[in-house]
Design a protein around this motif. Structure first.
Motif, PDB file in Angstrom:
ATOM      1  N   ARG A 180      36.309  40.834  45.134  1.00 22.46           N
ATOM      2  CA  ARG A 180      36.778  41.799  44.141  1.00 22.46           C
ATOM      3  C   ARG A 180      37.852  41.195  43.239  1.00 22.46           C
ATOM      4  N   SER A 192      36.086  39.026  40.836  1.00 15.74           N
ATOM      5  CA  SER A 192      35.330  39.822  39.858  1.00 15.74           C
ATOM      6  C   SER A 192      36.252  40.370  38.776  1.00 15.74           C
ATOM      7  N   THR A 205      36.752  37.388  36.446  1.00 10.40           N
ATOM      8  CA  THR A 205      35.589  37.136  35.585  1.00 10.40           C
ATOM      9  C   THR A 205      35.354  38.288  34.609  1.00 10.40           C
ATOM     10  N   THR A 206      35.775  39.497  34.973  1.00  9.79           N
ATOM     11  CA  THR A 206      35.715  40.604  34.023  1.00  9.79           C
ATOM     12  C   THR A 206      36.573  40.310  32.797  1.00  9.79           C
ATOM     13  N   HIS A 214      30.270  42.455  36.339  1.00  2.83           N
ATOM     14  CA  HIS A 214      31.242  41.677  37.112  1.00  2.83           C
ATOM     15  C   HIS A 214      31.733  42.439  38.342  1.00  2.83           C
ATOM     16  N   LEU A 215      32.150  43.688  38.144  1.00  2.43           N
ATOM     17  CA  LEU A 215      32.695  44.462  39.252  1.00  2.43           C
ATOM     18  C   LEU A 215      31.623  44.766  40.295  1.00  2.43           C
ATOM     19  N   GLY A 261      29.019  42.819  40.888  1.00  4.90           N
ATOM     20  CA  GLY A 261      28.782  41.555  41.582  1.00  4.90           C
ATOM     21  C   GLY A 261      29.852  41.259  42.624  1.00  4.90           C
ATOM     22  N   GLY A 262      31.113  41.531  42.268  1.00  5.53           N
ATOM     23  CA  GLY A 262      32.194  41.322  43.237  1.00  5.53           C
ATOM     24  C   GLY A 262      32.077  42.254  44.429  1.00  5.53           C
ATOM     25  N   THR A 289      29.236  41.121  46.676  1.00 10.94           N
ATOM     26  CA  THR A 289      29.631  39.933  47.443  1.00 10.94           C
ATOM     27  C   THR A 289      30.478  40.331  48.643  1.00 10.94           C
ATOM     28  N   THR A 303      26.037  38.872  34.208  1.00 15.27           N
ATOM     29  CA  THR A 303      27.414  38.876  34.708  1.00 15.27           C
ATOM     30  C   THR A 303      27.496  39.328  36.167  1.00 15.27           C
ATOM     31  N   PRO A 348      30.684  36.533  39.379  1.00 12.76           N
ATOM     32  CA  PRO A 348      31.728  36.491  40.402  1.00 12.76           C
ATOM     33  C   PRO A 348      31.276  35.780  41.679  1.00 12.76           C
TER      34      PRO A 348
END
Length: 442
Positions: A147, A150, A153-154, A293-294, A296-297, A300, A351, A355
């Motif tokens: 997180r 992410s 990367t955001t 991004h969020l 993906g985080g 993960t 995107t 992350p």
């Protein structure tokens, strides 16, 4: 050989504090500003092309290849510095260098002077990610790292939006006023003045970064690792690093190629002006990219919480798989609104994988080698993703017959790359799990 200085054992954080999230926000702001200065070039491609008389292949070189020359050469020594010196100060120095270089882009009057200024932008930005990732790993436990990354990367995606929306408004105002006059410094075309304006946020950010405290390094001793140590570690876990880095590099190539050429795509095929294209693309990116991004985080961290030793591979594979149907609609549809929706889906899925790509190398690297291994990872992914991606699309467009083939070139390049990235990500699962376990045991 490594020299070391004995220090008391420092426990790794078990839960992130409020101050840790404050640091993460500032580092994300740094990523945001770096991407403003990196991507403002894509906004001004068409007026720049008319002003300097360059072709699509040269535009691709200006967007990607020029940027990566010193970025990749400097990444390793700067990564080593991130393992040895005050990381916050390294970041501040990088911000000031790339901001100055962005201003110099505004003074360029030829392909080669602009190329040189872009080389310097890449040099400054090479300092950010290795030092920022090392700081985050010092402030956040492994269970929350996805997180935190992410959020970082955001910042990059918000920077792309800021470059396109904010830069587009600056370009529109300067176009309406006939350019920018700075007295003794001379008169500047609208695209040149846009570069000068976009260089200013970095100065403010460098001041704000002074509030970041340097965390103690989580190790029994403060080691001073060298490149030989990093290569030795990579050699022992080469399958994991090669497969993960390959998948990550193709993720970067997908995202960078898409965004580098999307403004020109809408100018050429939908008859938008550059500021109009920037406003539409920036607005869509502002919504879709943070969600990607969020998400993906969070995915993960979800795989991590369920005991997966390779939590990043399925996230990368999912993101790049989702790119394919969205790409088909994006390049083949004649409706602006449908095309923009497809672009939003492309951005979200691309995107989504970002992350996981960056968090993955932190999971593979032991603390004492995290800076230099991140730098090597970035050098490889940047050289392939940014150095080759935009230029490859430009050369493919010219080879197919000219600017009218941009949509076809984007489809061929991005689809091929996304499929290859999925295959590499899936192949990385078993070696990644073994290497990740080894890193936590050190």
């Amino acid at each position: 050989m490594m020299a070391s200085m004995a220090m008391p054992s420092i426990a790794a954080p078990t839960r992130a504090t409020g101050y840790a999230w404050y640091v993460a926000v500032l580092l994300a702001a740094g990523h945001l500003v770096s991407f403003i200065d990196r991507f403002v070039m894509s906004l001004v491609l068409e007026p720049l092309k008319a002003s300097l008389g360059v072709n699509d292949a040269q535009l691709g070189l200006l967007q990607g290849t020029s940027f990566v020359i010193l970025y990749t050469l400097a990444a390793v020594p700067l990564g080593q510095l991130a393992d040895r010196i005050h990381r916050r100060n390294l970041i501040i120095g990088g911000i000031l260098v790339w901001s100055l270089a962005t201003a110099l882009c505004g003074f360029a009057t030829s392909f080669w002077t602009l190329f040189g200024a872009r080389v310097l932008v890449g040099f400054g930005e090479a300092a950010l990610v290795p030092a920022a990732m090392s700081l985050m790993a010092g402030y956040f436990p492994r269970s929350q790292l996805g997180r935190a990354v992410s959020l970082f990367t955001t910042g990059a995606s918000l920077g792309k939006s800021a470059a396109l929306i904010g830069g587009g408004q600056v370009l529109a105002m300067l176009t309406a006023s006939g350019g920018l006059s700075l007295g003794v410094f001379g008169d500047f075309a609208p695209w040149q003045g846009t570069f000068l304006a976009m260089a200013l946020p970095g100065v403010l950010l460098a001041i704000l970064m002074l509030s970041v405290r340097e965390p103690a390094r989580a190790a029994t001793e403060v080691a001073r690792p060298g490149l030989r140590d990093a290569w030795a570690y990579l050699g022992r876990h080469r399958a994991a690093f090669l497969l993960h880095t390959g998948a990550a590099a193709l993720t970067v190539l997908t995202i960078q190629s898409l965004l580098a050429w999307t403004p020109s795509f809408y100018v050429r095929f939908f008859a938008l002006t550059a500021p109009q294209a920037g406003l539409w693309i920036g607005t869509v990116t502002l919504v879709a990219a943070p969600l990607g991004h969020l998400s993906g985080g969070a995915l993960t961290d979800l795989f991590q919480s369920r005991g997966s030793r390779a939590p990043v591979a399925p996230v990368i594979a999912l993101g790049l798989t989702g790119v394919l149907p969205a790409l088909a609609v994006f390049v083949a549809n004649s409706s602006l609104m449908v095309s923009l929706v497809a672009f939003g889906l492309l951005t979200f899925f691309g995107t989504l994988a970002a992350p996981a790509s960056l968090a993955g190398v932190q999971m593979l690297a032991p603390d004492r080698l995290r800076g230099i291994l991140t730098a090597l990872f970035l050098a490889a992914t940047t050289m392939i993703g940014i150095g080759i991606g935009p230029a490859l699309v430009g050369f493919t467009t010219d080879l197919m017959g000219g600017p009218q083939y941009l949509a076809r070139a984007l489809a061929v390049v991005i689809a091929t790359v996304a499929i290859a990235g999925v295959l590499l990500a899936l192949a990385s699962r078993r070696p990644f799990a073994a290497a990740s376990a080894a890193a936590t045991a050190i």
